[in-house]
Write a protein that holds these residues in place. Structure first.
Motif, mmCIF file in Angstrom:
data_model
loop_
_atom_site.group_PDB
_atom_site.id
_atom_site.type_symbol
_atom_site.label_atom_id
_atom_site.label_comp_id
_atom_site.label_asym_id
_atom_site.label_seq_id
_atom_site.Cartn_x
_atom_site.Cartn_y
_atom_site.Cartn_z
ATOM 1 N N THR A 98 1.061 -1.001 -0.102
ATOM 2 C CA THR A 98 -0.227 -0.034 -0.022
ATOM 3 C C THR A 98 0.935 1.318 -0.046
ATOM 4 O O THR A 98 1.973 0.940 0.819
ATOM 5 N N LYS A 99 0.296 2.480 -0.772
ATOM 6 C CA LYS A 99 0.994 3.664 -0.498
ATOM 7 C C LYS A 99 1.005 5.035 -0.158
ATOM 8 O O LYS A 99 -0.666 4.589 0.930
ATOM 9 N N ALA A 100 1.039 5.784 0.238
ATOM 10 C CA ALA A 100 0.904 6.456 1.447
ATOM 11 C C ALA A 100 -0.377 7.455 0.208
ATOM 12 O O ALA A 100 -0.090 7.695 -0.883
ATOM 13 N N SER A 101 -1.037 7.912 1.071
ATOM 14 C CA SER A 101 -2.419 8.912 0.739
ATOM 15 C C SER A 101 -1.810 10.133 -0.444
ATOM 16 O O SER A 101 -0.959 10.641 0.422
ATOM 17 N N GLY A 102 -2.266 9.975 -1.678
ATOM 18 C CA GLY A 102 -1.627 11.086 -2.631
ATOM 19 C C GLY A 102 -0.337 11.226 -3.328
ATOM 20 O O GLY A 102 0.233 11.673 -4.058
ATOM 21 N N TYR A 103 -0.124 9.552 -2.704
ATOM 22 C CA TYR A 103 1.306 9.498 -3.379
ATOM 23 C C TYR A 103 0.878 8.402 -4.871
ATOM 24 O O TYR A 103 0.285 7.459 -5.041
ATOM 25 N N LYS A 104 2.172 8.736 -5.754
ATOM 26 C CA LYS A 104 2.173 7.640 -7.058
ATOM 27 C C LYS A 104 2.968 7.259 -6.657
ATOM 28 O O LYS A 104 3.983 7.545 -6.372
ATOM 29 N N VAL A 105 3.410 6.033 -7.223
ATOM 30 C CA VAL A 105 4.197 4.611 -6.930
ATOM 31 C C VAL A 105 4.958 4.246 -8.301
ATOM 32 O O VAL A 105 3.603 3.709 -9.210
ATOM 33 N N LYS A 106 6.333 4.392 -8.279
ATOM 34 C CA LYS A 106 6.416 4.127 -10.301
ATOM 35 C C LYS A 106 6.832 2.147 -9.878
ATOM 36 O O LYS A 106 7.774 2.511 -9.184
ATOM 37 N N VAL A 107 6.127 1.444 -10.493
ATOM 38 C CA VAL A 107 6.324 0.147 -9.425
ATOM 39 C C VAL A 107 7.103 -0.785 -10.799
ATOM 40 O O VAL A 107 7.049 -0.015 -11.847
ATOM 41 N N HIS A 108 8.483 -1.020 -10.429
ATOM 42 C CA HIS A 108 9.272 -2.022 -11.323
ATOM 43 C C HIS A 108 9.607 -3.159 -10.814
ATOM 44 O O HIS A 108 10.176 -3.661 -11.560
ATOM 45 N N ARG A 109 9.095 -3.367 -10.189
ATOM 46 C CA ARG A 109 8.837 -4.839 -9.104
ATOM 47 C C ARG A 109 8.366 -4.783 -8.441
ATOM 48 O O ARG A 109 6.975 -4.307 -7.877
ATOM 49 N N LYS A 110 7.453 -6.630 -8.501
ATOM 50 C CA LYS A 110 6.203 -7.115 -8.350
ATOM 51 C C LYS A 110 6.868 -7.421 -6.489
ATOM 52 O O LYS A 110 7.783 -7.720 -6.718
ATOM 53 N N LEU A 111 5.694 -8.079 -6.387
ATOM 54 C CA LEU A 111 6.274 -8.558 -4.575
ATOM 55 C C LEU A 111 6.791 -9.534 -4.752
ATOM 56 O O LEU A 111 6.470 -10.089 -6.037
ATOM 57 N N LYS A 112 7.714 -9.973 -3.898
ATOM 58 C CA LYS A 112 8.652 -11.191 -3.789
ATOM 59 C C LYS A 112 8.360 -11.430 -2.515
ATOM 60 O O LYS A 112 7.805 -10.935 -1.418
ATOM 61 N N TYR A 113 8.735 -13.267 -3.111
ATOM 62 C CA TYR A 113 7.950 -13.680 -1.329
ATOM 63 C C TYR A 113 9.163 -14.710 -1.217
ATOM 64 O O TYR A 113 10.231 -15.418 -2.295
ATOM 65 N N GLU A 114 9.469 -15.364 -0.060
ATOM 66 C CA GLU A 114 10.470 -16.172 0.150
ATOM 67 C C GLU A 114 10.301 -16.371 1.596
ATOM 68 O O GLU A 114 9.714 -16.162 2.660
ATOM 69 N N SER A 115 10.356 -17.973 1.932
ATOM 70 C CA SER A 115 10.754 -18.881 3.141
ATOM 71 C C SER A 115 11.818 -19.307 3.323
ATOM 72 O O SER A 115 12.872 -18.820 3.411
ATOM 73 N N SER A 116 11.866 -19.049 4.983
ATOM 74 C CA SER A 116 12.742 -18.783 5.959
ATOM 75 C C SER A 116 13.670 -20.171 5.754
ATOM 76 O O SER A 116 14.726 -20.449 6.158
ATOM 77 N N ASN A 117 12.776 -21.463 5.567
ATOM 78 C CA ASN A 117 13.449 -22.790 5.124
ATOM 79 C C ASN A 117 12.187 -24.050 4.734
ATOM 80 O O ASN A 117 10.999 -24.248 4.885
ATOM 81 N N LYS A 118 12.397 -23.736 3.090
ATOM 82 C CA LYS A 118 12.203 -24.119 2.134
ATOM 83 C C LYS A 118 11.614 -25.955 2.622
ATOM 84 O O LYS A 118 10.685 -26.266 1.773
ATOM 85 N N LYS A 119 12.891 -26.750 3.785
ATOM 86 C CA LYS A 119 12.130 -27.811 3.850
ATOM 87 C C LYS A 119 10.634 -27.934 4.615
ATOM 88 O O LYS A 119 9.905 -28.905 4.703
ATOM 89 N N ILE A 120 10.711 -26.736 5.422
ATOM 90 C CA ILE A 120 9.106 -26.926 6.123
ATOM 91 C C ILE A 120 8.002 -26.219 5.260
ATOM 92 O O ILE A 120 6.560 -26.927 4.709
ATOM 93 N N ALA A 121 8.383 -25.209 4.647
ATOM 94 C CA ALA A 121 6.993 -24.943 3.459
ATOM 95 C C ALA A 121 8.166 -23.778 2.499
ATOM 96 O O ALA A 121 8.823 -23.288 3.106
ATOM 97 N N ALA A 122 7.250 -24.066 1.530
ATOM 98 C CA ALA A 122 8.322 -23.477 -0.031
ATOM 99 C C ALA A 122 6.979 -22.822 0.010
ATOM 100 O O ALA A 122 5.515 -22.600 0.380
ATOM 101 N N VAL A 123 7.197 -22.081 -1.117
ATOM 102 C CA VAL A 123 6.475 -20.306 -1.484
ATOM 103 C C VAL A 123 6.923 -19.970 -2.690
ATOM 104 O O VAL A 123 8.276 -20.212 -3.750
ATOM 105 N N SER A 124 5.788 -20.200 -3.731
ATOM 106 C CA SER A 124 6.625 -19.839 -4.517
ATOM 107 C C SER A 124 5.962 -17.784 -5.304
ATOM 108 O O SER A 124 6.153 -17.275 -4.802
#
Length: 115
Positions: free
Chosen positions: A37-63
C-alpha cells in the motif's frame, strides 16, 4: 490538475483470514494474498512485483506468486517484500497429523521497515 507527487510503499499487507490457514491434505496449497500500500496522495512507479521468500524451504515453500506448500512438520517464516524493502513477516507452522494430513497455521506480525 492531477497529483504528481512521487512516493513509495508504506506497508505490505496480507489477507489471511484470522491469520490462520488449515490444509487438510499434504500437498494441498494455500495462496497468500498480499499487497503493498502506498501513502495517500502519492504515486508509486512500480518496477518490481512483490517478492515471496521462505526462511526454511524444507518446512514450507512459497512460489513467486505467493502459493505456500507444506513440506514437513515444523515452523518457519514467509517474508513478503515490496520493491522498497518494506516487508511483512508471516509465521508458518506445519503440523503433520499422519503421512496423509498436514495443517498450516499462519500468524502475521507487524510490518517492518529495513531501516
Amino acid at each position: 490538475m492531477p497529483n504528481k507527487k512521487k512516493g513509495n510503499y508504506k506497508a505490505v499487507t496480507t489477507a489471511a483470514k484470522n491469520n490462520k490457514v488449515t490444509l487438510a491434505k499434504k500437498g494441498k496449497k494455500f495462496k497468500l494474498k498480499a499487497k503493498a500500500t502506498k501513502a495517500s496522495g502519492y504515486k508509486v512507479k512500480v518496477h518490481r512485483k512483490l517478492k515471496y521468500e521462505s526462511s526454511n524451504k524444507k518446512i514450507a515453500a512459497v512460489s513467486k506468486t505467493g502459493v505456500i506448500t507444506a513440506k514437513k512438520k515444523g515452523t518457519c517464516y514467509i517474508y513478503v517484500y515490496a520493491q522498497n524493502g518494506m516487508y511483512k513477516k508471516i509465521k508458518v507452522t506445519v503440523v503433520i497429523v499422519d503421512s496423509t494430513y498436514a495443517f498450516i497455521v499462519l500468524h502475521t506480525s507487524s510490518v517492518f521497515h529495513p531501516h
